[in-house]
Write an enzyme that holds these catalytic residues in place. Sequence first.
Site, short mmCIF file in Angstrom:
data_model
loop_
_atom_site.label_atom_id
_atom_site.label_comp_id
_atom_site.label_asym_id
_atom_site.label_seq_id
_atom_site.Cartn_x
_atom_site.Cartn_y
_atom_site.Cartn_z
N TYR A 13 0.82 -1.22 0.00
CA TYR A 13 0.00 0.00 0.00
C TYR A 13 0.85 1.27 0.00
CZ TYR A 13 -3.83 -3.15 0.59
OH TYR A 13 -4.73 -4.16 0.38
N TYR A 141 -11.67 -7.84 6.18
CA TYR A 141 -10.52 -7.88 5.27
C TYR A 141 -10.24 -9.34 4.94
CZ TYR A 141 -5.94 -7.63 3.21
OH TYR A 141 -4.90 -7.77 2.33
N ASP A 238 -12.75 -17.22 7.88
CA ASP A 238 -11.40 -16.81 7.52
C ASP A 238 -10.63 -16.59 8.82
OD1 ASP A 238 -9.11 -15.47 6.88
OD2 ASP A 238 -10.04 -14.02 5.52
N LYS A 267 -1.02 -16.97 7.48
CA LYS A 267 -0.19 -16.16 8.37
C LYS A 267 0.64 -16.98 9.38
CE LYS A 267 -1.99 -11.59 7.77
NZ LYS A 267 -3.28 -11.32 7.16
C1 LIG Z 1 -3.79 -11.22 5.85
C2 LIG Z 1 -5.16 -11.75 5.66
C3 LIG Z 1 -5.57 -12.30 4.43
C4 LIG Z 1 -4.67 -12.32 3.22
O1 LIG Z 1 -3.54 -13.10 3.39
P1 LIG Z 1 -2.25 -12.86 2.46
O2 LIG Z 1 -1.33 -13.95 2.86
O3 LIG Z 1 -1.75 -11.48 2.79
O4 LIG Z 1 -2.71 -12.96 1.05
C5 LIG Z 1 -6.86 -12.80 4.33
N1 LIG Z 1 -7.69 -12.77 5.39
C6 LIG Z 1 -7.33 -12.26 6.57
C7 LIG Z 1 -8.31 -12.27 7.71
C8 LIG Z 1 -6.07 -11.72 6.75
O5 LIG Z 1 -5.71 -11.17 7.93
#
Ligand SMILES: *Cc1c(COP(=O)(O)O)cnc(C)c1O
Length: 413
Positions: A13, A141, A238, A267
């Site tokens: 960003y 997100y 997610d 992550k």
């Molecule tokens: C960071 C994140 C993503 C995206 O993961 P990347 O490895 O950066 O593509 C998707 N969902 C959530 C909740 C996240 O925190």
Amino acid sequence: MHTFDQQHIWHPYAKVPNSVPPHLVESADGVYLTLAGGKRVIDGMSSWWATIHGYNHPVLNQAVNKQLTKMSHVMFGGLTHQPAIDLAKTLIEITPDNLTKVFFTDSGSIAVEVAFKMSIQYWHNKHQPNKQKFITIRGGYHGDSFGAMSVCDPDNGMHHLFNDILTQQYFVKSPSMVAMDEALADLEQTLIKNAHSIAAMILEPVVQSAGGMRIYNPQYLIKAKALCKQHKVLFILDEIATGFGRTGELFALEYVDIEPDILCLGKALTGGYMTLAATLTSDKVATSVATLMHGPTFMANPLACAVANASIELLLNQPWQDNIARIEKHFYTHLSPLSQNEKVDNVRILGAIGVIEMADEIDIQKVQNQLIENGVWLRPYGKLLYTMPAFIITDEELLTLTKAIKTVVKCWE
Ligand SMILES: *Cc1c(COP(=O)(O)O)cnc(C)c1O
């Protein structure tokens, strides 16, 4: 050296050339980053939720080294390897009982794309090809690729730029912003009208990450899932940010013991060593998905799987829950009082996550420099100053971290 970086390399960003030069990191160990020139700072971000055991961990290093001598990579089409098999077994074991099938990808965003493909293919094979859209709550997100981006918060996301190309999804009120009943009523109304075109709902359970660092009542998940089931909409969680202990439960879905149809992980999956993500689903969904139309080049990278196995084992073989409780307690003691400060809008804490929402936008460069002077690395954005440190952070290091936060909040102009 970082002038070259500033002139030529894009950062997240940011523009190139970048108005703010990045800090050069020489090495990292434990919770510390060593910056060029020798200054050591505590990483209060865990490199964006990822390095839960800290940097340069001997157990994780050993796992990578051991795998490196066998093979660093091999294609996953038609071939397999023990690190992937072991990791899939572990993920199936530690996630809800219904989740029995695993798809490995190379990043969180792609784990979300795969969850979307699974959902669309599921309904297609159930002779409901019109179910291709997604529903989510505001303030979320889910990543930066086009599918994932289409369910990021439409106001603070990038929707306006990509309006013509992004699929228009359904956004409903978030339980993190309005009363739970109001949020559920909005969800129900939207499902009644549109479920015929909706493949799945996607949510970050309990904590919304980069969309605004908001926390909500886990009971919402139970009711939202029931509504989705009633209206024949799949339920995707997610846990890319919340997974692996961060919120105080191994997965945030455990606050209400809920079984999603699809679960996304990423992550902290590899302890922050390298990029790897996974999308899990049930027998029922997998059977109807049939041939999943996805297959990345670096699918189930052996080095990444090996370090993920080591990281999960390391986590589970320690009293991690006590440890998260210790960090949470520290945040309550040392960060909560900041909510009295007139420049602070509110303070939010859950597990090893501490969020200070300011009344006004933060001057990021200035605050970041002040934090570094105080021995801490944080990456504020918008009005949010927040931290999610490595779980190995000591009480003394926690004091340095929260003291630095207090110092910068107090000298705000
Ligand atoms: C960071 C994140 C993503 C995206 O993961 P990347 O490895 O950066 O593509 C998707 N969902 C959530 C909740 C996240 O925190």
